[in-house]
Design a protein around this motif. Structure first.
Motif, PDB file in Angstrom:
ATOM      1  N   CYS A  21       0.870  -1.177   0.000  1.00 52.57           N
ATOM      2  CA  CYS A  21       0.000   0.000   0.000  1.00 52.57           C
ATOM      3  C   CYS A  21       0.906   1.225   0.000  1.00 52.57           C
ATOM      4  O   CYS A  21       1.549   1.509   1.014  1.00 52.57           O
ATOM      5  N   TRP A  35      -4.682  -2.866   7.862  1.00 53.91           N
ATOM      6  CA  TRP A  35      -5.379  -3.569   6.793  1.00 53.91           C
ATOM      7  C   TRP A  35      -6.717  -4.110   7.296  1.00 53.91           C
ATOM      8  O   TRP A  35      -6.789  -4.648   8.401  1.00 53.91           O
ATOM      9  N   ARG A  37     -10.275  -6.370   5.621  1.00 51.78           N
ATOM     10  CA  ARG A  37     -10.707  -7.177   4.492  1.00 51.78           C
ATOM     11  C   ARG A  37     -12.215  -7.331   4.507  1.00 51.78           C
ATOM     12  O   ARG A  37     -12.836  -7.244   5.571  1.00 51.78           O
ATOM     13  N   ARG A  44     -16.775  -5.267   6.367  1.00 49.71           N
ATOM     14  CA  ARG A  44     -15.328  -5.056   6.368  1.00 49.71           C
ATOM     15  C   ARG A  44     -14.812  -5.234   7.789  1.00 49.71           C
ATOM     16  O   ARG A  44     -15.351  -4.659   8.733  1.00 49.71           O
ATOM     17  N   TYR A  92      -8.947  -6.844   0.132  1.00 53.88           N
ATOM     18  CA  TYR A  92      -8.148  -6.284   1.217  1.00 53.88           C
ATOM     19  C   TYR A  92      -7.953  -4.784   1.002  1.00 53.88           C
ATOM     20  O   TYR A  92      -7.579  -4.347  -0.093  1.00 53.88           O
ATOM     21  N   TYR A  93      -8.206  -4.034   2.070  1.00 50.37           N
ATOM     22  CA  TYR A  93      -8.103  -2.578   2.029  1.00 50.37           C
ATOM     23  C   TYR A  93      -7.075  -2.100   3.041  1.00 50.37           C
ATOM     24  O   TYR A  93      -7.093  -2.526   4.202  1.00 50.37           O
ATOM     25  N   HIS A  95      -5.397   1.243   5.114  1.00 52.66           N
ATOM     26  CA  HIS A  95      -5.797   2.567   5.584  1.00 52.66           C
ATOM     27  C   HIS A  95      -4.665   3.194   6.375  1.00 52.66           C
ATOM     28  O   HIS A  95      -3.824   2.505   6.944  1.00 52.66           O
ATOM     29  N   TRP A 110      -8.531   5.491   2.881  1.00 44.57           N
ATOM     30  CA  TRP A 110      -8.568   4.095   2.449  1.00 44.57           C
ATOM     31  C   TRP A 110      -7.935   3.937   1.066  1.00 44.57           C
ATOM     32  O   TRP A 110      -8.087   4.805   0.198  1.00 44.57           O
ATOM     33  N   GLN A 112      -7.866   1.513  -2.482  1.00 43.55           N
ATOM     34  CA  GLN A 112      -8.978   1.094  -3.323  1.00 43.55           C
ATOM     35  C   GLN A 112      -9.324  -0.382  -3.185  1.00 43.55           C
ATOM     36  O   GLN A 112     -10.356  -0.819  -3.674  1.00 43.55           O
ATOM     37  N   GLY A 113      -8.493  -1.137  -2.504  1.00 36.60           N
ATOM     38  CA  GLY A 113      -8.764  -2.557  -2.333  1.00 36.60           C
ATOM     39  C   GLY A 113      -8.050  -3.406  -3.368  1.00 36.60           C
ATOM     40  O   GLY A 113      -7.903  -3.018  -4.529  1.00 36.60           O
TER      41      GLY A 113
END
Length: 120
Positions: A21, A35, A37, A44, A92-93, A95, A110, A112-113
């Motif tokens: 990231c 992270w 998910r 989430r 998975y995101y 942040h 965040w 974008q995943g």
């Protein structure tokens, strides 16, 4: 602040992936990041976190298999995922939480995943 997540893909059970990231700005002074998910049809949920006031935290289901880390010089947050299981399948995101208001509160940004699919 913009976050660009990458590294997802299709992997067999027992395999590994490393998520990255990359932040558009320096993360050296950021204390809180992590992270989440989101599996299909589910909310989430936190996977791993680095926070100011606590040691690194993992959700129970990934302890001993996932490792969160950061490289401040590259403005990058990582999630190393080993011994993957089908139940790890999710988007998975990443942040980061940036201080705002003179430090009175945090603003969460965040990525974008990135999709991780683990086949059995």
């Amino acid at each position: 602040v913009q976050l660009q997540a990458s590294g997802g893909g299709l992997v067999q059970a027992g395999g590994s992936l490393r998520l990255s990231c990359v932040a558009s700005e320096s993360i050296a002074m950021i204390n809180d990041m992590g992270w989440f998910r989101q599996a299909p049809g589910k909310p989430r949920m936190m996977v791993a976190a680095i926070t100011r006031n606590s040691p690194i935290t993992y959700t129970d289901s990934v302890k001993g298999r996932f490792t969160i880390s950061r490289n401040n010089a590259k403005n990058t947050l990582f999630l190393q995922m080993d011994n993957l299981k089908p139940e790890d399948t999710a988007v998975y995101y990443c942040h980061i939480d940036v201080p705002a208001g003179g430090g009175s509160h945090l603003v969460r940004y965040w990525g974008q995943g990135t999709l991780v699919t683990v086949s059995s």
